[in-house]
Structures are given as C-alpha cells and as structure tokens.
Design a protein around this motif. Structure first.
Motif, PDB file in Angstrom:
ATOM      1  N   THR A  57       5.229  -8.092  -3.065  1.00 18.20           N
ATOM      2  CA  THR A  57       5.061  -7.152  -1.970  1.00 18.20           C
ATOM      3  C   THR A  57       3.682  -6.523  -2.092  1.00 18.20           C
ATOM      4  OG1 THR A  57       7.415  -6.630  -1.797  1.00 18.20           O
ATOM      5  CG2 THR A  57       5.880  -5.010  -0.908  1.00 18.20           C
ATOM      6  N   LEU A  58       2.955  -6.473  -0.984  1.00 17.29           N
ATOM      7  CA  LEU A  58       1.649  -5.817  -0.961  1.00 17.29           C
ATOM      8  C   LEU A  58       1.689  -4.675   0.040  1.00 17.29           C
ATOM      9  CD1 LEU A  58       0.989  -9.220  -0.973  1.00 17.29           C
ATOM     10  CD2 LEU A  58      -1.126  -8.214  -1.848  1.00 17.29           C
ATOM     11  N   GLY A  59       1.004  -3.599  -0.298  1.00 21.24           N
ATOM     12  CA  GLY A  59       0.953  -2.459   0.598  1.00 21.24           C
ATOM     13  C   GLY A  59      -0.414  -1.797   0.573  1.00 21.24           C
ATOM     14  N   LEU A  60      -0.961  -1.554   1.741  1.00 18.88           N
ATOM     15  CA  LEU A  60      -2.197  -0.778   1.853  1.00 18.88           C
ATOM     16  C   LEU A  60      -1.786   0.647   2.192  1.00 18.88           C
ATOM     17  CD1 LEU A  60      -5.278  -0.771   1.760  1.00 18.88           C
ATOM     18  CD2 LEU A  60      -5.280  -1.245   4.215  1.00 18.88           C
ATOM     19  N   ILE A  80       0.771  -3.026  -9.425  1.00 21.18           N
ATOM     20  CA  ILE A  80      -0.662  -3.016  -9.677  1.00 21.18           C
ATOM     21  C   ILE A  80      -1.323  -2.213  -8.566  1.00 21.18           C
ATOM     22  CG2 ILE A  80      -2.715  -4.434 -10.061  1.00 21.18           C
ATOM     23  CD1 ILE A  80      -0.703  -6.795 -10.499  1.00 21.18           C
ATOM     24  N   LEU A  81      -2.103  -1.218  -8.920  1.00 14.91           N
ATOM     25  CA  LEU A  81      -2.791  -0.376  -7.951  1.00 14.91           C
ATOM     26  C   LEU A  81      -4.276  -0.672  -8.007  1.00 14.91           C
ATOM     27  CD1 LEU A  81      -0.939   3.021  -8.572  1.00 14.91           C
ATOM     28  CD2 LEU A  81      -0.363   1.191  -6.951  1.00 14.91           C
ATOM     29  N   LEU A  82      -4.814  -1.150  -6.874  1.00 14.37           N
ATOM     30  CA  LEU A  82      -6.227  -1.510  -6.764  1.00 14.37           C
ATOM     31  C   LEU A  82      -6.882  -0.533  -5.791  1.00 14.37           C
ATOM     32  CD1 LEU A  82      -5.689  -5.373  -6.413  1.00 14.37           C
ATOM     33  CD2 LEU A  82      -6.120  -4.078  -8.510  1.00 14.37           C
ATOM     34  N   LEU A 124      -4.718  -0.571  -2.559  1.00 14.99           N
ATOM     35  CA  LEU A 124      -3.890  -1.733  -2.276  1.00 14.99           C
ATOM     36  C   LEU A 124      -2.914  -1.862  -3.442  1.00 14.99           C
ATOM     37  CD1 LEU A 124      -3.331  -4.220  -0.477  1.00 14.99           C
ATOM     38  CD2 LEU A 124      -4.993  -5.477  -1.849  1.00 14.99           C
ATOM     39  N   ALA A 125      -1.628  -1.801  -3.139  1.00 14.18           N
ATOM     40  CA  ALA A 125      -0.599  -1.878  -4.169  1.00 14.18           C
ATOM     41  C   ALA A 125       0.065  -3.253  -4.137  1.00 14.18           C
ATOM     42  CB  ALA A 125       0.457  -0.792  -3.953  1.00 14.18           C
ATOM     43  N   ILE A 126       0.306  -3.803  -5.320  1.00 14.09           N
ATOM     44  CA  ILE A 126       0.986  -5.089  -5.449  1.00 14.09           C
ATOM     45  C   ILE A 126       2.214  -4.882  -6.321  1.00 14.09           C
ATOM     46  CG2 ILE A 126       0.755  -7.530  -6.033  1.00 14.09           C
ATOM     47  CD1 ILE A 126      -2.290  -7.034  -6.259  1.00 14.09           C
TER      48      ILE A 126
END
Length: 332
Positions: A57-60, A80-82, A124-126
């Motif tokens: 799952t990816l979230g902006l 993971i937080l980018l 961007l969170a993964i």
C-alpha cells in the motif's frame, strides 16, 4: 492503510479533513489501530491518498500542525516513510530517530512507539506485508524465514539505494492512483511491486542480509545438496535424521552444523518446510472431494491442529481457506 490480497487487485482511498478521529480512522486497518493526538491547543489538517496493490500500500500524505500518531495494536507489516518536506521523530523504546527530507525511516509494526510530527509534513508512505517479504526471502535462501526481519530504521535518501527506493516508490504510486494506466496492467504492476520489495531486501540492511550475501557468494556443500535431494525424493515418506546422514555420507552432527550454517535451520526443520510447501501446492490444486486432512496426512502431518498452526504461520491463512478459495471449483 488498508491492504488487499496478493492477487494485486488495486484499491484506492482518499481522506481529507481536520478531525483527529477521522485521521485515526483513515490510517487504521482491520489489523492495526492508529490514533492521532494533536498537541495542546493545536489545530491539525490532513490530506491522504492511498493506493493498494496486493501486499503493498502506498500513500501520499500531507499533514499540518504538531501531533503524535500512536499505534494501539501490532500487525505483521513494515511502514517506510519517505519525506518530501517537514520533520518528524520516530519515538520507540530503542531510541528516537529524526526523519527529514534527506532521511527516511522504517517502522516495524512490532515496535513500540509513535510518530511525533514537529511541523507541517508531507511524505510518501509504503506499507508492506512482512509475510510477502518473508516469502521472497524464502525463495532466495531456499530456507524458511520466521519472525521479524528487523530492518535498519533509517534510510539515506540523498544517494544510492535510498534514492532508488524513492524513485521506484514514486513511479509505482503515480501508476496506481486515479486512472493511471498501471491499474490496468497487472503483469507490469506485479513486476514493479516485486521489484520494490526486492530492492528493499537487497539494499536496506536487515537481520538476514549476511545470509543473502553468503547465498550469492558461497557454494552450498555437496552433502547439503544431497540431503535436500533425498528430502524431495521422500517428502511423503517417514525420514529420520540417521537416514538423511547416511544418504549424504556424513555424520548427523556434520549435517546439522552445515544446515545451520548454509540454511539457517536444522535438517528436520527444513524437511518440515518442504512438506508445508508441498501441502500448500496440493491445496491450491486439489481435486473435488479432497480434504485438508487427506492432504495433510499425505505429506506426513499427523497432528492436524499443529499442521494448521504451522501452515498459517507460513502462508498467512488456514489450510481450509486455501482449499476453499483457491482450489479448482473453489469459491473466489
């Protein structure tokens, strides 16, 4: 951040508002509860767009105002937080880590702690299902991979692997949102998703990084290969440690030591792993009328309750669920 099944079906979710309870609801899943706590006398705002495909799952997400987001329950995934801008602190029992636009963080769901947003922030969170990561590692190492992977908790995003991870995650996210073409290209989607997980496993240090490096550089001893060949040829038959050692021409002690060194497990545990894999394949391809008990007994699992528990730990579902939903003629 809700996740879908490993079939790589794509789902999409958007949340926006100023209510901490609504933010808590948007970030929580059926398996993990998160709560948002604004700083005293502080207003917050948020805008999050999530896209899920299989185990990823990816979230902006954009946040305004100082707040803490705390996890209330555990789940078997990593996050993971980018960051794109803004600072936050990952607070955990092992210490604090500051995340800035140059530094991402990895949160394993088994850790205590919270995320302290110090200012306005976008990242961007993964979220990745650790079961799927362990499955990939199992294929690479040809050995069962239990437990947490214990990734390093910081990622340098200014160069090297961190920059590559950011670029690939950004591409995958852009391809999943709204009407992007990747949503209609399942093979490409699967390739990119697997590529992201592979990049993470190969470039970010974790508990089994040294074993991955050794697998690529050190040949497996001949007696270990012979033992595995003997196991595969006798998967449905009773096999003892003495038989294995005799088939390989070494002592039981030598075989035990070699398996621990090159497969990170014992010979009998490795045999158990192969039998679980065989049972899994047969449950997926089961003929009408076959039962879980039939298949379990065929592959040497006498205690059905223990088989179900071990199967669920390995594949993330009960054998009855695999038989019901994936076997030919099963409900989809």
């Amino acid at each position: 951040m809700a996740q879908t099944s490993s079939a790589h079906r794509v789902s999409h979710f958007f949340a926006k508002g100023t209510d901490p309870d609504e933010l808590s609801k948007a970030l929580s899943t059926s398996r993990t509860s998160l709560t948002a706590h604004p700083a005293a006398n502080n207003d917050i705002a948020f805008e999050c767009e999530f896209a899920s495909a299989g185990p990823i799952t990816l979230g902006l997400c954009r946040y305004e105002g100082e707040m803490r987001i705390k996890r209330q329950s555990e789940a078997d995934n990593i996050i993971i937080l980018l960051p794109r801008y803004g600072r936050l602190v990952l607070e955990a029992s092992a210490g604090e880590i500051l995340s800035t636009p140059a530094r991402g963080v990895i949160v394993e769901a088994s850790q205590d702690g919270s995320l302290h947003f110090l200012e306005d922030r976008q990242h961007l969170a993964i979220a990745i299902d650790q079961k799927e990561l362990r499955n990939q590692l199992t294929q690479i190492l040809e050995a069962p991979v239990p437990g947490s992977l214990e990734f390093a908790r910081e990622i340098d995003l200014t160069a090297g692997p961190g920059m590559s991870l950011m670029q690939l995650a950004t591409t995958l996210y852009a391809g999943l949102t709204r009407d992007a073409p990747l949503r209609r290209a399942p093979l490409a989607l699967s390739s990119l998703s697997n590529g992201l997980m592979q990049l993470l496993l190969e470039t970010v240090p974790h508990r089994l990084s040294s074993e991955m490096a050794r697998t690529g550089s050190s040949p497996i001893p001949r007696h270990v290969k012979r033992a595995i060949e003997f196991m595969r040829a006798n998967l449905s038959a009773p096999v003892t440690m003495q038989q294995l050692a005799a088939a390989c021409g070494v002592s039981a002690r030598t075989l035990q030591q070699s398996f621990r060194q090159f497969k990170m497990t014992t010979p009998m545990a490795y045999l158990h792993h192969l039998r679980l894999e065989a049972a899994h394949r047969e449950l997926i391809q089961a003929n009408p009328g076959q039962t879980v008990a039939d298949i379990a007994l065929k592959w040497g699992f006498i205690h059905l309750g223990r088989f179900a528990a071990d199967y669920r730990a390995r594949f993330g579902e009960l054998p009855s669920h695999t038989l019901r939903t994936r076997a030919p003629g099963g409900s989809q």
